[in-house]
Design a protein around this motif. Sequence first.
Motif, PDB file in Angstrom:
ATOM      1  N   ALA A 127       0.840  -1.205   0.000  1.00 19.76           N
ATOM      2  CA  ALA A 127       0.000   0.000   0.000  1.00 19.76           C
ATOM      3  C   ALA A 127       0.872   1.251   0.000  1.00 19.76           C
ATOM      4  CB  ALA A 127      -0.929  -0.013   1.213  1.00 19.76           C
ATOM      5  N   VAL A 150      -4.989  -2.999  -1.840  1.00 20.14           N
ATOM      6  CA  VAL A 150      -3.994  -4.067  -1.984  1.00 20.14           C
ATOM      7  C   VAL A 150      -4.637  -5.420  -1.725  1.00 20.14           C
ATOM      8  CG1 VAL A 150      -1.885  -5.051  -0.993  1.00 20.14           C
ATOM      9  CG2 VAL A 150      -2.015  -2.599  -1.495  1.00 20.14           C
ATOM     10  N   CYS A 196      -1.660   3.692  -1.981  1.00 26.44           N
ATOM     11  CA  CYS A 196      -3.081   3.374  -1.908  1.00 26.44           C
ATOM     12  C   CYS A 196      -3.362   2.746  -0.546  1.00 26.44           C
ATOM     13  CB  CYS A 196      -3.490   2.432  -3.046  1.00 26.44           C
ATOM     14  SG  CYS A 196      -2.744   0.791  -2.949  1.00 26.44           S
ATOM     15  N   SER A 197      -4.587   2.353  -0.323  1.00 22.36           N
ATOM     16  CA  SER A 197      -4.957   1.756   0.959  1.00 22.36           C
ATOM     17  C   SER A 197      -4.678   0.255   0.983  1.00 22.36           C
ATOM     18  CB  SER A 197      -6.446   1.996   1.233  1.00 22.36           C
ATOM     19  OG  SER A 197      -7.224   1.206   0.349  1.00 22.36           O
ATOM     20  N   ARG A 198      -4.618  -0.288   2.190  1.00 19.45           N
ATOM     21  CA  ARG A 198      -4.452  -1.738   2.331  1.00 19.45           C
ATOM     22  C   ARG A 198      -5.660  -2.474   1.768  1.00 19.45           C
ATOM     23  NH1 ARG A 198      -2.328  -2.343   8.393  1.00 19.45           N
ATOM     24  NH2 ARG A 198      -2.715  -0.127   8.531  1.00 19.45           N
TER      25      ARG A 198
END
Length: 118
Positions: free
Chosen positions: A87, A97, A92-94
């Motif tokens: 991430a 992912v 980006c966010s987990r």
Amino acid sequence: MMQITSDDLYEFGEWARDHKDDLEPTSAWVLIERNNVARPTSRGYSMTDEKAAKIDKAVCALTKHSPRLAQVFTAHYVLGASYRDLAHSQKCSRTVVSKQITEASGFVIGAVTMIGNA
């Protein structure tokens, strides 16, 4: 019919680290900058060369389908990158992912099933 699980994908990662010269030339392994992620220590595995070859072919198919997903798959399963690391590197966010890894894993598992039926 060969069935694989996410545990098999982690074992494939360990196998691939030990057998990188045995991977297909189009394997996603070559798409990753190997020095960017610390490799986890191997705990041993029971992956057979036959099963690993089928998973590698499925990863090659994933690479053709989506190079981005293949990179995420390889970074996570082969190089041991955490969701958090991925991430951060992708900005980006987990959750994003997690969705990418789920999609990539599903593709590989499905492709192995198809290869096993061929």
